[in-house]
Design a protein around this motif. Structure first.
Motif, PDB file in Angstrom:
ATOM      1  N   SER A 166      19.157  -0.356 -10.835  1.00 18.05           N
ATOM      2  CA  SER A 166      17.848  -0.151 -10.507  1.00 18.05           C
ATOM      3  C   SER A 166      17.702   0.105  -8.984  1.00 18.05           C
ATOM      4  N   LYS A 167      16.526   0.678  -8.864  1.00 20.87           N
ATOM      5  CA  LYS A 167      16.087   0.833  -7.359  1.00 20.87           C
ATOM      6  C   LYS A 167      14.788   0.991  -7.417  1.00 20.87           C
ATOM      7  N   LEU A 168      14.022   0.565  -6.152  1.00 23.23           N
ATOM      8  CA  LEU A 168      12.622   0.943  -5.792  1.00 23.23           C
ATOM      9  C   LEU A 168      12.229   2.289  -5.528  1.00 23.23           C
ATOM     10  N   LEU A 169      11.304   2.809  -6.414  1.00 20.85           N
ATOM     11  CA  LEU A 169      11.101   4.369  -6.284  1.00 20.85           C
ATOM     12  C   LEU A 169       9.656   4.517  -5.036  1.00 20.85           C
ATOM     13  N   HIS A 170       8.954   3.630  -5.153  1.00 22.01           N
ATOM     14  CA  HIS A 170       7.676   4.039  -4.309  1.00 22.01           C
ATOM     15  C   HIS A 170       7.072   2.680  -3.965  1.00 22.01           C
ATOM     16  N   THR A 171       5.997   2.513  -3.401  1.00 21.10           N
ATOM     17  CA  THR A 171       4.785   1.835  -2.972  1.00 21.10           C
ATOM     18  C   THR A 171       3.782   2.434  -3.104  1.00 21.10           C
ATOM     19  N   MET A 172       2.659   1.892  -4.110  1.00 27.32           N
ATOM     20  CA  MET A 172       1.465   2.770  -3.998  1.00 27.32           C
ATOM     21  C   MET A 172       0.329   1.900  -3.452  1.00 27.32           C
ATOM     22  N   ILE A 173      -0.527   2.707  -2.593  1.00 28.26           N
ATOM     23  CA  ILE A 173      -1.790   2.251  -2.082  1.00 28.26           C
ATOM     24  C   ILE A 173      -2.748   3.182  -2.376  1.00 28.26           C
ATOM     25  N   ARG A 174      -4.240   2.567  -2.587  1.00 33.04           N
ATOM     26  CA  ARG A 174      -5.051   3.371  -2.912  1.00 33.04           C
ATOM     27  C   ARG A 174      -5.916   3.734  -1.400  1.00 33.04           C
ATOM     28  N   ILE A 175      -6.266   5.046  -1.265  1.00 34.15           N
ATOM     29  CA  ILE A 175      -6.671   5.661  -0.158  1.00 34.15           C
ATOM     30  C   ILE A 175      -8.091   6.235  -0.457  1.00 34.15           C
ATOM     31  N   SER A 176      -9.154   5.976   0.575  1.00 36.20           N
ATOM     32  CA  SER A 176     -10.520   6.394   0.446  1.00 36.20           C
ATOM     33  C   SER A 176     -10.683   7.761   0.890  1.00 36.20           C
ATOM     34  N   ASP A 177      -9.852   8.460   1.835  1.00 34.31           N
ATOM     35  CA  ASP A 177     -10.069   9.793   2.483  1.00 34.31           C
ATOM     36  C   ASP A 177      -8.721  10.341   2.854  1.00 34.31           C
ATOM     37  N   PRO A 178      -8.263  11.275   1.882  1.00 36.08           N
ATOM     38  CA  PRO A 178      -6.836  11.795   1.898  1.00 36.08           C
ATOM     39  C   PRO A 178      -6.717  12.610   3.002  1.00 36.08           C
ATOM     40  N   VAL A 179      -7.930  13.051   3.686  1.00 31.37           N
ATOM     41  CA  VAL A 179      -7.628  14.248   4.996  1.00 31.37           C
ATOM     42  C   VAL A 179      -7.376  12.928   6.093  1.00 31.37           C
ATOM     43  N   GLN A 180      -7.963  11.860   6.331  1.00 28.77           N
ATOM     44  CA  GLN A 180      -7.688  10.768   7.411  1.00 28.77           C
ATOM     45  C   GLN A 180      -6.303  10.152   7.096  1.00 28.77           C
ATOM     46  N   SER A 181      -6.247   9.823   5.869  1.00 26.77           N
ATOM     47  CA  SER A 181      -4.911   9.174   5.405  1.00 26.77           C
ATOM     48  C   SER A 181      -3.663   9.984   5.793  1.00 26.77           C
ATOM     49  N   LEU A 182      -3.723  11.203   5.436  1.00 24.06           N
ATOM     50  CA  LEU A 182      -2.528  12.174   5.550  1.00 24.06           C
ATOM     51  C   LEU A 182      -2.352  12.561   7.254  1.00 24.06           C
ATOM     52  N   LYS A 183      -3.389  12.638   7.917  1.00 29.47           N
ATOM     53  CA  LYS A 183      -3.328  12.848   9.236  1.00 29.47           C
ATOM     54  C   LYS A 183      -2.762  11.482   9.865  1.00 29.47           C
ATOM     55  N   PHE A 184      -3.315  10.334   9.478  1.00 32.87           N
ATOM     56  CA  PHE A 184      -2.499   9.231  10.245  1.00 32.87           C
ATOM     57  C   PHE A 184      -1.099   8.989   9.783  1.00 32.87           C
ATOM     58  N   TYR A 185      -0.496   9.366   8.415  1.00 31.72           N
ATOM     59  CA  TYR A 185       0.875   8.996   8.142  1.00 31.72           C
ATOM     60  C   TYR A 185       1.726  10.061   8.425  1.00 31.72           C
ATOM     61  N   ILE A 186       1.291  11.467   8.453  1.00 32.17           N
ATOM     62  CA  ILE A 186       1.964  12.749   8.861  1.00 32.17           C
ATOM     63  C   ILE A 186       1.854  13.126  10.278  1.00 32.17           C
ATOM     64  N   ASP A 187       0.647  13.176  10.721  1.00 33.96           N
ATOM     65  CA  ASP A 187       0.700  13.736  12.020  1.00 33.96           C
ATOM     66  C   ASP A 187       0.870  12.914  13.257  1.00 33.96           C
ATOM     67  N   ILE A 188       0.457  11.412  12.909  1.00 32.95           N
ATOM     68  CA  ILE A 188       0.571  10.340  13.849  1.00 32.95           C
ATOM     69  C   ILE A 188       1.620   9.423  13.610  1.00 32.95           C
ATOM     70  N   VAL A 189       1.940   9.100  12.470  1.00 33.41           N
ATOM     71  CA  VAL A 189       3.095   8.237  12.233  1.00 33.41           C
ATOM     72  C   VAL A 189       4.579   9.136  12.240  1.00 33.41           C
ATOM     73  N   GLY A 190       4.365  10.515  11.883  1.00 33.65           N
ATOM     74  CA  GLY A 190       5.430  11.246  11.565  1.00 33.65           C
ATOM     75  C   GLY A 190       6.300  11.220  10.074  1.00 33.65           C
TER      76      GLY A 190
END
Length: 129
Positions: A2-26
């Motif tokens: 067995s292995k962990l596949l992913h962790t899910m969190i709900r987001i309110s604004d995909p533009v803001q969240s993707l900017k944070f996780y991709i553009d800022i966090v890397g």
């Protein structure tokens, strides 16, 4: 096996969240899935070169009107970084809320900091040894 596949969190604004996780966090977007009949989207993200067991699934429910509540069960996600102070300064310059400045864990030697994503999810940054 067995292995962990992913962790899910709900987001309110995909533009803001993707900017944070991709553009800022890397992180990188691995897969985007749209479910128009059910009115939601899934975004699977991870760090470049990371195995599939270290993904985050960002779930956007199109019709959600109230902000999500982290509840009392959620603690935090943790990300290992090579340069804790430099990472925090990069995030601060991008407008990311710093919840705990870099420093040692009370009673330990690990160096940590805490930041917040656009939906208020806490992220612990731990300096790699």
């Amino acid at each position: 096996m067995s292995k962990l596949l992913h962790t899910m969190i709900r987001i309110s604004d995909p533009v803001q969240s993707l900017k944070f996780y991709i553009d800022i966090v890397g992180m990188v977007l691995v897969e985007k899935l749209e479910f128009p009949d059910q009115r939601f989207s899934l975004y699977f993200i991870q760090f470049e070169g990371a195995d599939a067991g270290s993904q985050i699934e960002l779930t956007h429910n199109w019709d959600a009107v109230d902000p999500y509540d982290g509840g009392t069960g959620y603690g935090h996600m943790a990300i290992g970084v090579d340069d804790l102070v430099g990472t925090v300064e990069h995030l601060r310059a991008a407008g990311v809320p710093i919840l705990r400045e870099p420093g040692p864990v009370i009673g330990g030697t690990a160096k940590i900091a805490f930041v917040s994503d656009p939906d208020g999810y806490k992220i612990e940054l731990i300096e790699n040894e």
